[in-house]
Design an enzyme around this catalytic site. Structure first.
Site, short mmCIF file in Angstrom:
data_model
loop_
_atom_site.label_atom_id
_atom_site.label_comp_id
_atom_site.label_asym_id
_atom_site.label_seq_id
_atom_site.Cartn_x
_atom_site.Cartn_y
_atom_site.Cartn_z
CB ALA A 212 28.89 33.33 5.52
CB ALA A 213 23.55 32.50 4.91
CG ASN A 216 23.38 39.47 11.85
OD1 ASN A 216 23.26 40.22 10.89
ND2 ASN A 216 22.40 39.23 12.69
CG ASP A 281 27.53 29.86 14.04
OD1 ASP A 281 27.69 29.82 15.25
OD2 ASP A 281 26.40 29.95 13.50
CB CYS A 329 22.48 28.65 18.73
SG CYS A 329 21.82 28.12 17.14
#
Length: 361
Positions: A212-213, A216, A281, A329
């Site tokens: 999570a960190a 956003n 992510d 990304c």
């Protein structure tokens, strides 16, 4: 404890750049990506912008310092923390936001005395900076957890993502940002939570944000679930990044998020029986980010192995989960298509790829 004013000023000057200088050293030694190093600091957005600009313009900065004849004062005798502090301070003086208020010491006196010549040489050598370019538009999103939309700033609504917009009036020091009403967030970073929640047939009872960190995407998920009674479980295994996550949750007013310092690969799925949607992510090479440091092949292999293990766990060990979003990304197939294909095979047909963002051209 008393100390002379000059000493106080030197300490303020050093502390203003200590984290950024250390971050710069890690990035240039390829021990960390730019973004990961920034989010381990107390001011990630400021340090990300400052170090990114200084690294990109390092040749012009060093050339200007040597051309003016102040290399001994600003750069010191050898590479290291002191040199990085000097380069960062020089960038702020000639092309950034200016030196910290109240700062003093030999370095500051040198920059103030020779600032005009340094700036001229820096520009002659092709240096760029925030004070030399038009203010760029930045993507951001309104945070309903802190109140209704405020249209007093110039804004351009995004055609694909509700609540997302771009503006040339926002930076990290704007009141809307410092009060949590607006979250500065790149448009691609806003897509995962939107696809996971806004495009789902119904709001999930629980969402698990596995890595999570800095938070956003977590706060975006919380905003999209406002008023539904659903919760977001937010995990991160790194204590420094977890501290940043807690700060972001507090700023955003995301009270329905349940944070936990934990490694996603080590958790027991039965403890998250309410989770129906997963946002993954994971750490990645960052190769899709401008000015990234290219990863070595061994590091890319290690990242891909972790990503595959995490996505396979998300698809196979949570019986109530019906929707998973995987995002990176990175531009490498090894971290994207290959990971997804292998994880889907491991899931044995329980999941399939879905079309998302139907309004995308």
């Amino acid at each position: 404890l008393a100390c002379p004013l000059g000493s106080q000023r030197r300490k303020k000057m050093a502390s203003a750049y200590r984290e950024a200088a250390s971050m710069m050293g890690k990035v240039e030694a390829r021990r960390s990506s730019l973004r990961n190093a920034a989010y381990a600091t107390s001011e990630p957005q400021r340090n990300l912008a400052l170090v990114s600009a200084a690294v990109q313009n390092r040749a012009a900065l060093e050339g200007a310092v040597r051309a003016v004849g102040v290399a001994d004062v600003i750069l010191g005798k050898a590479p290291g923390q002191r040199r990085n502090v000097g380069l960062l301070a020089t960038f702020d003086a000639v092309a950034g936001k200016g030196l910290p208020r109240g700062a003093g010491g030999k370095l500051v006196r040198c920059l103030r005395e020779h600032g005009e010549r340094l700036g001229a040489e820096y520009r002659r050598l092709g240096g760029e900076g925030r004070s030399l370019e038009p203010r760029r538009r930045r993507h951001a999103r309104w945070n309903p957890l802190r109140g209704p939309v405020d249209s007093t700033i110039e804004m351009r609504p995004d055609p694909h993502l509700p609540s997302v917009f771009s503006s040339a009036e926002l930076d990290g020091e704007h009141e809307l940002v410092t009060t949590g009403r607006v979250v500065l967030q790149d448009k691609p970073s806003c897509i995962p939570a939107h696809v996971l929640i806004a495009e789902a047939p119904r709001p999930p009872r629980g969402v698990l944000d596995c890595c999570a960190a800095p938070g956003n995407k977590t706060t975006h998920a919380a905003a999209l679930l406002e008023g539904t009674g659903s919760v977001v479980h937010a995990l991160d295994r790194d204590p420094e990044r977890y501290a940043v996550l807690l700060d972001r949750l507090s700023l955003a007013g995301a009270t329905q998020v349940r944070p936990r310092l934990a490694d996603f690969l080590g958790i027991t799925p039965a403890h998250f029986s309410d989770v129906e949607a997963i946002l993954l992510d994971p750490s990645c090479s960052g190769s899709g980010i401008r000015d990234h440091q290219p990863p070595s092949s061994p590091r890319l292999d290690r990242l891909a192995a972790f990503q595959l293990a995490a996505l396979t766990k998300a698809l196979t060990e949570f019986p109530n989960v019906t929707r998973v979003v995987y995002s990176t990304c990175s531009v490498h197939d090894l971290e994207n298509e290959s990971v997804v294909a292998d994880a889907l095979r491991a899931a044995g047909g329980a999941f399939h790829l879905a079309t998302c963002l139907p309004s995308w051209p």
